[in-house]
Design a protein around this motif. Sequence first.
Motif, PDB file in Angstrom:
ATOM      1  N   GLY A   1      41.739  35.714  33.361  1.00  0.00           N
ATOM      2  CA  GLY A   1      41.408  34.350  33.777  1.00  0.00           C
ATOM      3  C   GLY A   1      39.913  34.224  34.031  1.00  0.00           C
ATOM      4  N   SER A   2      39.353  33.112  33.605  1.00  0.00           N
ATOM      5  CA  SER A   2      37.940  32.802  33.851  1.00  0.00           C
ATOM      6  C   SER A   2      37.842  31.285  33.879  1.00  0.00           C
ATOM      7  N   ARG A   3      36.750  30.762  34.462  1.00  0.00           N
ATOM      8  CA  ARG A   3      36.557  29.318  34.348  1.00  0.00           C
ATOM      9  C   ARG A   3      36.321  28.930  32.902  1.00  0.00           C
ATOM     10  N   SER A   4      35.874  29.873  32.091  1.00  0.00           N
ATOM     11  CA  SER A   4      35.610  29.605  30.683  1.00  0.00           C
ATOM     12  C   SER A   4      36.625  30.349  29.816  1.00  0.00           C
TER      13      SER A   4
ATOM     14  N   ASN B   1      44.860  37.989  42.286  1.00  0.00           N
ATOM     15  CA  ASN B   1      43.996  36.899  42.739  1.00  0.00           C
ATOM     16  C   ASN B   1      42.660  37.513  43.123  1.00  0.00           C
ATOM     17  N   ASN B   2      41.733  37.535  42.161  1.00  0.00           N
ATOM     18  CA  ASN B   2      40.460  38.244  42.344  1.00  0.00           C
ATOM     19  C   ASN B   2      39.240  37.321  42.266  1.00  0.00           C
ATOM     20  N   GLY B   3      39.326  36.253  41.481  1.00  0.00           N
ATOM     21  CA  GLY B   3      38.164  35.375  41.278  1.00  0.00           C
ATOM     22  C   GLY B   3      37.648  34.848  42.610  1.00  0.00           C
TER      23      GLY B   3
ATOM     24  N   GLY C   1      38.378  37.752  35.784  1.00  0.00           N
ATOM     25  CA  GLY C   1      38.410  39.012  35.020  1.00  0.00           C
ATOM     26  C   GLY C   1      37.090  39.351  34.347  1.00  0.00           C
ATOM     27  N   SER C   2      36.176  38.382  34.303  1.00  0.00           N
ATOM     28  CA  SER C   2      34.871  38.652  33.684  1.00  0.00           C
ATOM     29  C   SER C   2      33.877  39.202  34.699  1.00  0.00           C
ATOM     30  N   GLY C   3      34.247  39.236  35.966  1.00  0.00           N
ATOM     31  CA  GLY C   3      33.311  39.634  37.021  1.00  0.00           C
ATOM     32  C   GLY C   3      33.172  41.145  37.126  1.00  0.00           C
ATOM     33  N   TYR C   4      32.382  41.570  38.093  1.00  0.00           N
ATOM     34  CA  TYR C   4      32.060  42.995  38.235  1.00  0.00           C
ATOM     35  C   TYR C   4      33.325  43.823  38.512  1.00  0.00           C
ATOM     36  N   LEU C   5      34.051  43.505  39.570  1.00  0.00           N
ATOM     37  CA  LEU C   5      35.279  44.248  39.858  1.00  0.00           C
ATOM     38  C   LEU C   5      36.418  43.770  38.970  1.00  0.00           C
ATOM     39  N   GLY C   6      36.404  42.481  38.606  1.00  0.00           N
ATOM     40  CA  GLY C   6      37.472  41.936  37.755  1.00  0.00           C
ATOM     41  C   GLY C   6      37.586  42.686  36.438  1.00  0.00           C
TER      42      GLY C   6
ATOM     43  N   SER D   1      36.610  30.839  26.621  1.00  0.00           N
ATOM     44  CA  SER D   1      36.005  31.729  25.621  1.00  0.00           C
ATOM     45  C   SER D   1      35.518  33.020  26.282  1.00  0.00           C
ATOM     46  N   ARG D   2      34.993  32.922  27.518  1.00  0.00           N
ATOM     47  CA  ARG D   2      34.576  34.151  28.218  1.00  0.00           C
ATOM     48  C   ARG D   2      35.807  35.018  28.499  1.00  0.00           C
ATOM     49  N   ALA D   3      36.890  34.383  28.903  1.00  0.00           N
ATOM     50  CA  ALA D   3      38.121  35.128  29.190  1.00  0.00           C
ATOM     51  C   ALA D   3      38.618  35.844  27.929  1.00  0.00           C
TER      52      ALA D   3
ATOM     53  N   LEU E   1      40.952  29.181  34.016  1.00  0.00           N
ATOM     54  CA  LEU E   1      41.583  28.954  35.324  1.00  0.00           C
ATOM     55  C   LEU E   1      40.487  28.795  36.371  1.00  0.00           C
ATOM     56  N   ASP E   2      40.548  27.701  37.107  1.00  0.00           N
ATOM     57  CA  ASP E   2      39.482  27.398  38.077  1.00  0.00           C
ATOM     58  C   ASP E   2      40.117  27.062  39.421  1.00  0.00           C
ATOM     59  N   TYR E   3      39.790  27.860  40.445  1.00  0.00           N
ATOM     60  CA  TYR E   3      40.387  27.656  41.764  1.00  0.00           C
ATOM     61  C   TYR E   3      39.971  26.343  42.424  1.00  0.00           C
ATOM     62  N   ARG E   4      38.903  25.712  41.935  1.00  0.00           N
ATOM     63  CA  ARG E   4      38.395  24.521  42.627  1.00  0.00           C
ATOM     64  C   ARG E   4      39.315  23.319  42.469  1.00  0.00           C
TER      65      ARG E   4
ATOM     66  N   ALA F   1      31.534  32.233  56.533  1.00  0.00           N
ATOM     67  CA  ALA F   1      32.683  31.587  55.882  1.00  0.00           C
ATOM     68  C   ALA F   1      33.443  32.598  55.037  1.00  0.00           C
ATOM     69  N   TYR F   2      32.716  33.510  54.390  1.00  0.00           N
ATOM     70  CA  TYR F   2      33.352  34.560  53.578  1.00  0.00           C
ATOM     71  C   TYR F   2      34.220  35.461  54.468  1.00  0.00           C
ATOM     72  N   GLN F   3      33.688  35.820  55.626  1.00  0.00           N
ATOM     73  CA  GLN F   3      34.439  36.717  56.502  1.00  0.00           C
ATOM     74  C   GLN F   3      35.676  36.020  57.057  1.00  0.00           C
TER      75      GLN F   3
HETATM   76  N1  LIG Z   1      31.795  43.657  45.016  1.00  0.00           N
HETATM   77  C1  LIG Z   1      32.035  43.892  46.301  1.00  0.00           C
HETATM   78  O1  LIG Z   1      31.312  44.650  46.959  1.00  0.00           O
HETATM   79  C2  LIG Z   1      33.232  43.264  46.977  1.00  0.00           C
HETATM   80  C3  LIG Z   1      33.513  43.680  48.284  1.00  0.00           C
HETATM   81  C4  LIG Z   1      34.602  43.126  48.927  1.00  0.00           C
HETATM   82  C5  LIG Z   1      35.394  42.193  48.290  1.00  0.00           C
HETATM   83  N2  LIG Z   1      35.085  41.799  47.026  1.00  0.00           N
HETATM   84  C6  LIG Z   1      35.947  40.794  46.388  1.00  0.00           C
HETATM   85  O2  LIG Z   1      36.325  41.233  45.109  1.00  0.00           O
HETATM   86  C7  LIG Z   1      36.454  40.115  44.234  1.00  0.00           C
HETATM   87  C8  LIG Z   1      35.581  40.323  43.012  1.00  0.00           C
HETATM   88  O3  LIG Z   1      34.253  40.506  43.430  1.00  0.00           O
HETATM   89  P1  LIG Z   1      33.073  40.814  42.401  1.00  0.00           P
HETATM   90  O4  LIG Z   1      32.068  41.594  43.135  1.00  0.00           O
HETATM   91  O5  LIG Z   1      33.632  41.336  41.125  1.00  0.00           O
HETATM   92  O6  LIG Z   1      32.492  39.348  42.192  1.00  0.00           O
HETATM   93  P2  LIG Z   1      31.852  38.675  40.879  1.00  0.00           P
HETATM   94  O7  LIG Z   1      31.242  39.695  39.978  1.00  0.00           O
HETATM   95  O8  LIG Z   1      30.984  37.579  41.377  1.00  0.00           O
HETATM   96  O9  LIG Z   1      33.095  38.072  40.133  1.00  0.00           O
HETATM   97  C9  LIG Z   1      33.804  36.976  40.635  1.00  0.00           C
HETATM   98  C10 LIG Z   1      34.379  36.213  39.486  1.00  0.00           C
HETATM   99  O10 LIG Z   1      35.049  35.052  39.999  1.00  0.00           O
HETATM  100  C11 LIG Z   1      35.070  34.086  38.982  1.00  0.00           C
HETATM  101  N3  LIG Z   1      34.993  32.751  39.567  1.00  0.00           N
HETATM  102  C12 LIG Z   1      33.905  32.099  40.056  1.00  0.00           C
HETATM  103  N4  LIG Z   1      34.234  30.869  40.451  1.00  0.00           N
HETATM  104  C13 LIG Z   1      35.566  30.729  40.208  1.00  0.00           C
HETATM  105  C14 LIG Z   1      36.483  29.676  40.383  1.00  0.00           C
HETATM  106  N5  LIG Z   1      36.104  28.477  40.855  1.00  0.00           N
HETATM  107  N6  LIG Z   1      37.767  29.875  40.025  1.00  0.00           N
HETATM  108  C15 LIG Z   1      38.178  31.049  39.505  1.00  0.00           C
HETATM  109  N7  LIG Z   1      37.349  32.100  39.299  1.00  0.00           N
HETATM  110  C16 LIG Z   1      36.060  31.928  39.659  1.00  0.00           C
HETATM  111  C17 LIG Z   1      33.843  34.337  38.096  1.00  0.00           C
HETATM  112  O11 LIG Z   1      34.285  34.425  36.753  1.00  0.00           O
HETATM  113  P3  LIG Z   1      33.987  33.249  35.686  1.00  0.00           P
HETATM  114  O12 LIG Z   1      32.513  32.890  35.844  1.00  0.00           O
HETATM  115  O13 LIG Z   1      34.268  33.899  34.372  1.00  0.00           O
HETATM  116  O14 LIG Z   1      34.897  32.117  36.017  1.00  0.00           O
HETATM  117  C18 LIG Z   1      33.322  35.695  38.531  1.00  0.00           C
HETATM  118  O15 LIG Z   1      33.151  36.553  37.452  1.00  0.00           O
HETATM  119  C19 LIG Z   1      36.081  38.886  45.064  1.00  0.00           C
HETATM  120  O16 LIG Z   1      37.240  38.279  45.576  1.00  0.00           O
HETATM  121  C20 LIG Z   1      35.241  39.473  46.170  1.00  0.00           C
HETATM  122  O17 LIG Z   1      35.227  38.690  47.325  1.00  0.00           O
HETATM  123  C21 LIG Z   1      34.023  42.309  46.357  1.00  0.00           C
END
Ligand SMILES: NC(=O)c1ccc[n+]([C@@H]2O[C@H](COP(=O)([O-])OP(=O)(O)OC[C@H]3O[C@@H](n4cnc5c(N)ncnc54)[C@H](OP(=O)(O)O)[C@@H]3O)[C@@H](O)[C@H]2O)c1
Length: 266
Positions: free
Chosen positions: A45-48, A99-101, A23-28, A50-52, A72-75, A174-176
């Motif tokens: 949810g965030s790995r941290s 499920n966005n992280g 939820g701290s990420g760009y789209l999250g 306090s950030r969450a 919450l950490d997917y690893r 791997a992402y694809q």
């Molecule tokens: N932006 C795009 O153009 C795009 C396009 C297609 C699909 N997507 C998908 O949309 C989703 C969000 O993308 P985004 O661009 O917002 O990416 P992002 O800014 O990198 O955000 C991803 C977030 O995932 C969290 N994260 C990292 N490792 C993690 C772990 N081990 N367990 C749980 N959470 C973890 C991080 O938050 P914390 O550091 O706080 O844990 C991070 O803020 C992703 O699934 C991505 O594949 C994005």
Amino acid sequence: MSKPTEPTSPFDLAGKTALVTGGSGYLGLAFCNSLAAAGARVVVGSRSESRAQQVADALQNRSGVEHLGVALDYRDDQAIEQGFSDAISRAGAIDVLVNNGHILDARDWTTVDGPGFDQQMRNATGYFLLARLFRDAAVAKQMPGSIVMLGSMYGRVASYPEVYDGIGPASSVAYQCLKGGVAQMVRHLSVYWAKDRIRVNALSPGPFPNPEGAPAELVARLEQKSPMGRIGRAEEIGGPLVFLCSDASSYVTGHNLMVDGGWTAW
Ligand SMILES: NC(=O)c1ccc[n+]([C@@H]2O[C@H](COP(=O)([O-])OP(=O)(O)OC[C@H]3O[C@@H](n4cnc5c(N)ncnc54)[C@H](OP(=O)(O)O)[C@@H]3O)[C@@H](O)[C@H]2O)c1
């Protein structure tokens, strides 16, 4: 006049609680904002933790409920269980899971190694384990639920090599592989869980590069390939998410909703 916690339109999420990983990420963050604006209580949810909590505290509070932050950490399987258990014990019940992280690894087919490839697959494992915990908790409480998993346009179509050429690594193989797999996992689980009243859908963004980090030349090339001639803005992804989370999509399950400005329609 209806009370503020009673839904007023099929898109209204008042009275619902949504857990959003990453939820701290760009789209999250855009997802959290849209869900809060639609009236939901958001568990970030965030790995941290306090950030969450920082993200949760900054969200608008339309329904008068407190937003929450959990670690919450997917690893790690244990961290997934612990994060979900914290979310449930603090929120009471969770109606929506997003499920966005995403564990990032920018290496492409030329440089990715075995552990790096495996780790991308771990995102799918994390999405699955958390989704099953959510499903089991909802079934135990005899309540319906909606799960949204983030796919990508690159789970449906291949990337154009020339978009990345000379700028940086290509889109990761791997992402694809992961994102194509997420779309299929959604189909699979939607069928098995339909009778439990758990809907499972994918939301697949097209080009939404974060303006803070994306090279201008990359953005220009993506824009050239887009039928709409531009990249997506973060605030344009929230509406489709609210649709999938809410009763507005009550007869939609197993779907992969592309939000890509027409990229995959070429
Ligand atoms: N932006 C795009 O153009 C795009 C396009 C297609 C699909 N997507 C998908 O949309 C989703 C969000 O993308 P985004 O661009 O917002 O990416 P992002 O800014 O990198 O955000 C991803 C977030 O995932 C969290 N994260 C990292 N490792 C993690 C772990 N081990 N367990 C749980 N959470 C973890 C991080 O938050 P914390 O550091 O706080 O844990 C991070 O803020 C992703 O699934 C991505 O594949 C994005």
